[in-house]
Design an enzyme around this catalytic site. Structure first.
Site, mmCIF file in Angstrom:
data_model
loop_
_atom_site.group_PDB
_atom_site.id
_atom_site.type_symbol
_atom_site.label_atom_id
_atom_site.label_comp_id
_atom_site.label_asym_id
_atom_site.label_seq_id
_atom_site.Cartn_x
_atom_site.Cartn_y
_atom_site.Cartn_z
ATOM 1 N N ARG A 107 17.851 3.226 30.506
ATOM 2 C CA ARG A 107 18.089 4.017 29.290
ATOM 3 C C ARG A 107 16.727 4.246 28.670
ATOM 4 N NH1 ARG A 107 22.363 3.164 24.453
ATOM 5 N NH2 ARG A 107 23.570 4.245 26.046
ATOM 6 N N HIS A 134 23.733 12.098 29.143
ATOM 7 C CA HIS A 134 24.384 10.778 29.180
ATOM 8 C C HIS A 134 25.535 10.834 30.202
ATOM 9 C CE1 HIS A 134 25.450 6.835 28.094
ATOM 10 N NE2 HIS A 134 25.918 6.998 26.880
ATOM 11 N N GLN A 137 28.583 8.214 30.475
ATOM 12 C CA GLN A 137 29.574 8.344 29.407
ATOM 13 C C GLN A 137 30.621 9.388 29.765
ATOM 14 O OE1 GLN A 137 29.785 6.668 26.254
ATOM 15 N NE2 GLN A 137 31.799 7.607 26.435
ATOM 16 N N ASP A 218 30.246 13.368 18.152
ATOM 17 C CA ASP A 218 29.275 12.289 18.344
ATOM 18 C C ASP A 218 28.477 12.179 17.048
ATOM 19 O OD1 ASP A 218 27.617 10.346 19.453
ATOM 20 O OD2 ASP A 218 26.448 11.748 20.668
ATOM 21 N N CYS A 259 31.971 8.939 21.861
ATOM 22 C CA CYS A 259 31.377 7.964 22.790
ATOM 23 C C CYS A 259 31.064 6.634 22.111
ATOM 24 C CB CYS A 259 30.130 8.545 23.441
ATOM 25 S SG CYS A 259 28.777 8.842 22.285
ATOM 26 N N ARG A 287 33.965 2.916 30.552
ATOM 27 C CA ARG A 287 32.559 2.830 30.961
ATOM 28 C C ARG A 287 32.418 1.787 32.063
ATOM 29 N NH1 ARG A 287 28.546 4.366 27.435
ATOM 30 N NH2 ARG A 287 27.222 3.935 29.240
HETATM 31 N N1 CP Z 1 28.267 5.112 24.200
HETATM 32 C C1 CP Z 1 27.188 4.364 24.470
HETATM 33 O O1 CP Z 1 26.412 4.652 25.384
HETATM 34 O O2 CP Z 1 27.067 3.246 23.681
HETATM 35 P P1 CP Z 1 25.833 2.247 23.598
HETATM 36 O O3 CP Z 1 24.704 2.978 22.917
HETATM 37 O O4 CP Z 1 26.344 1.092 22.789
HETATM 38 O O5 CP Z 1 25.433 1.825 25.000
HETATM 39 N N1 NVA Z 2 23.864 10.948 21.005
HETATM 40 C C1 NVA Z 2 23.772 9.518 20.861
HETATM 41 C C2 NVA Z 2 24.605 8.823 21.905
HETATM 42 C C3 NVA Z 2 24.624 7.327 21.805
HETATM 43 C C4 NVA Z 2 25.425 6.669 22.897
HETATM 44 C C5 NVA Z 2 22.329 9.090 20.946
HETATM 45 O O1 NVA Z 2 21.607 9.556 21.826
HETATM 46 O O2 NVA Z 2 21.906 8.287 20.096
#
Ligand code: CP
Ligand code: NVA
Length: 301
Positions: A107, A134, A137, A218, A259, A287
């Site tokens: 990530r 992502h 997700q 989101d 998400c 997930r």
């Molecule tokens: N939805 C998601 O990716 O959550 P986290 O940021 O908690 O991993």
């Molecule tokens: N759009 C959000 C998703 C988190 C899972 C971010 O990137 O912070």
């Protein structure tokens, strides 16, 4: 090398195979305590590195639990604790980690970091979120929709809010899984131009959600967005909140997804998040199952 970098860079048959495999693995261990191993142990002897340059709850825990259920071992690494955060190149990091582990999930911020990791790693790399996409997700979200409503092909999905990284993966999925995607949000927060042609835009949220099978939103401020933009974004997005009035315009049996993490009563009201349309915690659970299937597909096990 079979990386899972994005939904549009994975073939339709492979995406379908991953969803089917996730569903089968979920069914096979239904009702068991979370810490018990699966009957199959395809990751026996495998070591998985989970690298986080941004915060995470779901991605971190679901990958870690998923690997253990399949018989593998994990190490969770924070980017800032690694030499990666202190000047070592991504390419060197990728080559070094490939000598120790069988699979890397990362990530990160820039998509270029993910792509460079994949270019130089000699083991599969999985995208655990970048500023742009992502995909893990959205694989869980497709699985969740189909559990509740059957095939997503031909359905109407409406995204209300910021045209962000999670939206981008929905746009890629719209093409691959053949559903109709509508974006409703303010023009300054439109999705990036590279996604043109994958969705349609309707500025009026009430009109956008008419006949929707699924309504998604989101956070209004993503992890890569500057906090200084928070107030402006809230002002721009307030009219796109998913609330009871908006959901009333969608189909009576429409689903609601987010998400998570959510900012309750900003992008969606608690009434909707905890109400009968909502499948947000199924998404979170899936997930685990979707990523187990992705890891098996990457490793060919
Ligand atoms: N939805 C998601 O990716 O959550 P986290 O940021 O908690 O991993
Ligand atoms: N759009 C959000 C998703 C988190 C899972 C971010 O990137 O912070």
């Amino acid at each position: 090398m079979t990386h899972f970098l994005d939904i549009h860079t994975t073939s339709q048959p492979d995406l379908r195979q991953i969803i089917d495999s996730a569903r089968d693995m979920k069914t096979a261990r239904a009702g068991r305590p979370k810490g018990t191993r699966d009957d199959d142990q395809p990751l026996d002897g495998h070591m998985v590195a989970l690298i986080f340059e941004k915060p995470s709850t779901r991605t971190r825990v679901s990958f870690d639990v998923g690997v253990r259920q399949m018989g593998g071992q994990t190490m969770v690494l924070s980017g800032s604790d690694m030499q990666l955060g202190h000047g070592e190149t991504i390419a060197d990091t990728a080559r070094v980690l490939s000598r120790y582990v069988d699979l890397i999930m990362i990530r990160t911020f820039e998509e270029a970091t993910l792509l460079e990791m994949a270019e130089y790693a000699t083991v599969p790399v999985i995208n655990g979120l970048t500023n742009r996409t992502h995909p893990c997700q959205i694989m869980a979200d497709i699985m969740t929709f189909e559990e509740h409503r059957g095939p997503i092909r031909g359905k109407k999905v409406v995204w209300s809010g910021d045209g962000n990284n999670v939206f981008a993966s929905f746009a890629h999925a719209a093409k691959q899984f053949e559903f109709d995607l509508v974006f409703t949000g303010p023009e300054p927060l439109d999705p990036e131009r590279a996604l043109d042609g994958l969705y349609t835009t309707e500025r009026d949220p009430a009109r956008a959600v008419e006949g929707a099978d699924l309504v998604v939103t989101d956070t209004w401020v993503s992890m890569h967005d500057p906090q200084s933009a928070r107030e402006r974004r809230h002002n721009q997005l307030r009219g796109y909140q998913v609330n009871a009035d908006l959901m009333a315009q969608a189909k009576a049996d429409s689903l609601f997804m987010h998400c998570l993490p959510a900012h309750r009563d900003d992008e969606a009201t608690s009434e909707i998040m905890d109400g009968p349309h909502s499948v947000i915690f199924d998404e979170a659970e899936n997930r685990l199952h979707a990523q187990k299937a992705i890891m098996r597909w990457c490793l060919g096990v």
